[in-house]
Design a protein around this motif. Structure first.
Motif, PDB file in Angstrom:
ATOM      1  N   LYS A 139       0.906  -1.727  -0.195  1.00 24.36           N
ATOM      2  CA  LYS A 139       0.327   0.247  -0.184  1.00 24.36           C
ATOM      3  C   LYS A 139       0.786   1.026  -0.126  1.00 24.36           C
ATOM      4  N   ARG A 140       1.972   1.215   0.495  1.00 26.62           N
ATOM      5  CA  ARG A 140       2.684   2.671   0.964  1.00 26.62           C
ATOM      6  C   ARG A 140       3.330   2.623  -0.832  1.00 26.62           C
ATOM      7  N   VAL A 141       4.321   1.097  -1.126  1.00 27.47           N
ATOM      8  CA  VAL A 141       4.920   1.777  -2.585  1.00 27.47           C
ATOM      9  C   VAL A 141       3.281   2.481  -3.499  1.00 27.47           C
ATOM     10  N   GLN A 142       2.189   1.977  -3.837  1.00 24.20           N
ATOM     11  CA  GLN A 142       1.228   1.980  -4.383  1.00 24.20           C
ATOM     12  C   GLN A 142       1.059   3.442  -3.982  1.00 24.20           C
ATOM     13  N   LEU A 143       0.958   3.947  -3.007  1.00 20.45           N
ATOM     14  CA  LEU A 143       0.775   5.601  -3.191  1.00 20.45           C
ATOM     15  C   LEU A 143       1.891   5.871  -3.487  1.00 20.45           C
ATOM     16  N   CYS A 144       3.043   6.037  -2.673  1.00 20.56           N
ATOM     17  CA  CYS A 144       4.713   6.812  -3.442  1.00 20.56           C
ATOM     18  C   CYS A 144       4.126   6.191  -5.047  1.00 20.56           C
ATOM     19  N   ILE A 145       3.851   5.547  -5.850  1.00 20.19           N
ATOM     20  CA  ILE A 145       3.865   5.716  -6.905  1.00 20.19           C
ATOM     21  C   ILE A 145       2.906   6.435  -7.642  1.00 20.19           C
ATOM     22  N   CYS A 146       1.783   6.459  -7.321  1.00 27.41           N
ATOM     23  CA  CYS A 146       0.277   7.105  -7.475  1.00 27.41           C
ATOM     24  C   CYS A 146       0.778   9.122  -7.447  1.00 27.41           C
ATOM     25  N   LEU A 147       1.539   9.425  -6.470  1.00 30.83           N
ATOM     26  CA  LEU A 147       1.627  10.516  -5.628  1.00 30.83           C
ATOM     27  C   LEU A 147       3.142  11.157  -6.380  1.00 30.83           C
ATOM     28  N   CYS A 148       4.126  10.399  -6.787  1.00 32.61           N
ATOM     29  CA  CYS A 148       4.738  10.368  -7.619  1.00 32.61           C
ATOM     30  C   CYS A 148       4.831  10.763  -9.537  1.00 32.61           C
ATOM     31  N   TRP A 149       3.007   9.964 -10.039  1.00 37.92           N
ATOM     32  CA  TRP A 149       2.780  10.119 -11.142  1.00 37.92           C
ATOM     33  C   TRP A 149       1.843  12.063 -11.137  1.00 37.92           C
ATOM     34  N   ILE A 150       1.192  12.206  -9.704  1.00 36.94           N
ATOM     35  CA  ILE A 150       0.891  12.759  -9.804  1.00 36.94           C
ATOM     36  C   ILE A 150       1.429  13.774  -9.827  1.00 36.94           C
ATOM     37  N   PHE A 151       2.565  14.403  -8.889  1.00 37.31           N
ATOM     38  CA  PHE A 151       3.031  15.126  -9.532  1.00 37.31           C
ATOM     39  C   PHE A 151       4.087  15.488 -10.614  1.00 37.31           C
ATOM     40  N   SER A 152       4.048  14.519 -10.955  1.00 42.00           N
ATOM     41  CA  SER A 152       4.898  14.834 -12.362  1.00 42.00           C
ATOM     42  C   SER A 152       4.115  15.048 -13.608  1.00 42.00           C
ATOM     43  N   ALA A 153       2.583  15.126 -13.331  1.00 39.32           N
ATOM     44  CA  ALA A 153       1.326  15.707 -14.125  1.00 39.32           C
ATOM     45  C   ALA A 153       1.604  17.072 -14.071  1.00 39.32           C
ATOM     46  N   VAL A 154       1.243  17.206 -12.388  1.00 43.31           N
ATOM     47  CA  VAL A 154       1.152  18.894 -12.289  1.00 43.31           C
ATOM     48  C   VAL A 154       2.384  19.664 -12.554  1.00 43.31           C
ATOM     49  N   HIS A 155       3.376  19.291 -12.207  1.00 40.93           N
ATOM     50  CA  HIS A 155       4.528  19.848 -13.096  1.00 40.93           C
ATOM     51  C   HIS A 155       4.921  19.987 -14.080  1.00 40.93           C
ATOM     52  N   SER A 156       4.785  18.525 -15.339  1.00 34.10           N
ATOM     53  CA  SER A 156       4.068  19.325 -16.547  1.00 34.10           C
ATOM     54  C   SER A 156       3.060  20.004 -16.805  1.00 34.10           C
ATOM     55  N   SER A 157       2.514  20.119 -16.417  1.00 32.46           N
ATOM     56  CA  SER A 157       1.144  20.916 -16.494  1.00 32.46           C
ATOM     57  C   SER A 157       1.552  22.672 -16.418  1.00 32.46           C
ATOM     58  N   TRP A 158       2.554  22.574 -15.500  1.00 29.13           N
ATOM     59  CA  TRP A 158       3.155  24.025 -14.830  1.00 29.13           C
ATOM     60  C   TRP A 158       4.637  24.796 -15.798  1.00 29.13           C
ATOM     61  N   MET A 159       4.477  23.689 -16.466  1.00 33.29           N
ATOM     62  CA  MET A 159       5.659  23.979 -17.139  1.00 33.29           C
ATOM     63  C   MET A 159       5.950  24.521 -18.580  1.00 33.29           C
ATOM     64  N   LEU A 160       4.105  24.107 -18.686  1.00 31.61           N
ATOM     65  CA  LEU A 160       3.971  24.070 -20.752  1.00 31.61           C
ATOM     66  C   LEU A 160       2.490  24.402 -19.997  1.00 31.61           C
ATOM     67  N   ARG A 161       2.363  25.684 -18.865  1.00 39.79           N
ATOM     68  CA  ARG A 161       0.747  26.396 -18.813  1.00 39.79           C
ATOM     69  C   ARG A 161       0.733  27.173 -19.935  1.00 39.79           C
ATOM     70  N   ASP A 162       1.808  27.687 -20.287  1.00 40.67           N
ATOM     71  CA  ASP A 162       1.290  28.625 -21.687  1.00 40.67           C
ATOM     72  C   ASP A 162       0.887  27.927 -23.078  1.00 40.67           C
ATOM     73  N   SER A 163       0.730  26.841 -23.534  1.00 42.32           N
ATOM     74  CA  SER A 163       1.279  25.780 -24.592  1.00 42.32           C
ATOM     75  C   SER A 163      -0.483  25.635 -24.437  1.00 42.32           C
ATOM     76  N   LEU A 164      -0.533  25.201 -22.840  1.00 43.20           N
ATOM     77  CA  LEU A 164      -2.064  24.438 -22.403  1.00 43.20           C
ATOM     78  C   LEU A 164      -3.002  25.408 -23.076  1.00 43.20           C
ATOM     79  N   LYS A 165      -2.527  26.201 -22.646  1.00 42.19           N
ATOM     80  CA  LYS A 165      -3.632  27.396 -22.116  1.00 42.19           C
ATOM     81  C   LYS A 165      -3.802  28.104 -23.647  1.00 42.19           C
ATOM     82  N   GLN A 166      -3.112  27.812 -24.926  1.00 44.24           N
ATOM     83  CA  GLN A 166      -3.374  28.634 -26.463  1.00 44.24           C
ATOM     84  C   GLN A 166      -2.154  27.470 -27.412  1.00 44.24           C
ATOM     85  N   PRO A 167      -2.656  26.559 -27.554  1.00 44.64           N
ATOM     86  CA  PRO A 167      -1.666  25.765 -28.426  1.00 44.64           C
ATOM     87  C   PRO A 167      -1.125  26.584 -29.451  1.00 44.64           C
ATOM     88  N   GLY A 168       0.263  26.406 -29.493  1.00 41.75           N
ATOM     89  CA  GLY A 168       1.025  27.205 -31.560  1.00 41.75           C
ATOM     90  C   GLY A 168       1.074  28.585 -30.945  1.00 41.75           C
TER      91      GLY A 168
END
Length: 326
Positions: A139-168
């Motif tokens: 359970k702890r490992v699965q929780l850590c893996i989920c947190l890892c992917w959530i953090f990665s998704a949030v980080h990626s969204s923040w890095m590309l926030r301008d492109s996500l708002k207005q592609p191109g």
């Protein structure tokens, strides 16, 4: 501007095609396509093996499963997209360009996070084996893996926030795929996905290495034979030591493949090299996603057995998930 030089001759704002010698382009595209196919197939085998066979449902293998998913994403989206970019014209539109950039950030961030989890797992297994089963639970490992992917998704969204708002918004001509990361975000990304995690990984594995060497010397000592026998419950098992060595190779391969790209990124941010000359460094980092399953083939007998079951379609038989793989 001649029509033959344009990506889209019917569009006045079209980008120019990248001209390369025919032989060079053919050989390069063939090699990159083979690497892409191998990356997807090999990582799909890892995902299928760990997911299907019940014996492989261990805490360490769940982290390897998460890493394989990240590597599979690299082979599914960023690699084919880079092949299209190499051909000189982006033909998939602005939305797919954002998908490409997002998946690239996501997969790299998740891979780094999984490498940290692997290092922590091996650190506890080798340096504190007596409490490994109580500290590292499913359970702890699965929780850590989920947190890892959530953090990665949030980080990626923040890095590309301008492109996500207005592609191109950052393209200079039609037929180009481009995204811009400002200096501050680039510095944060460097610390979060490279310097910080790699420092943690190196410190943990140095500790693992010291403990492993100490135990190996103790095992070779005849005078310490009785002491070793009495302290067996708190000594790391031979299988754990072997796993630490194998996963250490995976971590080292990741660092070696990733360092050139991050060094190039730092150099490009400081205008020491051209920002568009990092294709080799980027593909070297992507190639690590193909390299990980190859390492498993050489060092994990259970993976070779699982591949045999999958290729011969034995996994389609009833009860195949209970097969003796380990």
């Amino acid at each position: 501007m001649e029509e033959a030089e344009l990506c889209f001759p019917q569009v006045n704002t079209s980008c120019r095609k990248t001209s390369r010698p025919h032989l060079e382009a053919t050989v390069t595209l063939s090699v990159l396509s083979c690497i892409t196919m191998l990356t997807m197939v090999l990582n799909l085998l890892v995902i299928t093996s760990i997911s299907h066979f019940r014996q492989l449902h261990t805490t360490t293998n769940f982290v390897l499963l998460s890493l394989a998913v990240a590597d599979f994403i690299v082979g599914l989206v960023p690699m084919p997209a880079e092949i299209i970019v190499y051909r000189g014209c982006w033909i998939l539109g602005d939305i797919m360009c954002v998908v490409y950039d997002f998946s690239s950030f996501l997969a790299v961030s998740a891979s780094v996070g999984n490498m940290v989890l692997i290092s922590v797992d091996r650190y506890i297994a080798i340096c504190d084996p007596m409490f490994y089963s109580t500290k590292v639970t499913v359970k702890r490992v699965q929780l850590c893996i989920c947190l890892c992917w959530i953090f990665s998704a949030v980080h990626s969204s923040w890095m590309l926030r301008d492109s996500l708002k207005q592609p191109g918004r950052y393209i200079s001509c039609y037929g180009e795929c481009a995204s811009v990361v400002n200096y501050i975000d680039g510095a944060v990304d460097l610390v979060v996905t490279f310097l910080g995690p790699f420092l943690v990984i190196i410190v943990l594995y140095m500790r693992v290495f010291v403990v492993a060497v100490t135990q190996a010397r103790a095992m070779r000592s005849q005078t310490a034979a009785d002491t070793l026998q009495r302290s067996k419950p708190i000594t790391a098992k031979k299988s754990e030591m072997k796993a630490a060595r194998t996963l250490g190779i995976v971590v080292v391969a990741f660092i070696v493949c990733s360092c050139p790209y991050y060094c190039f990124t730092v150099a490009a941010e400081n205008n020491l090299v051209g920002a568009s000359s990092g294709t080799i460094e980027l593909w070297l980092m992507y190639f690590n996603s193909c390299l990980n399953p190859v390492i498993y083939v050489f060092f994990y007998p259970w993976f070779r057995k699982a591949i045999k079951h999958i290729v011969t379609l034995q996994i389609l038989k009833p009860g195949s998930s209970e097969a003796n793989i380990v």
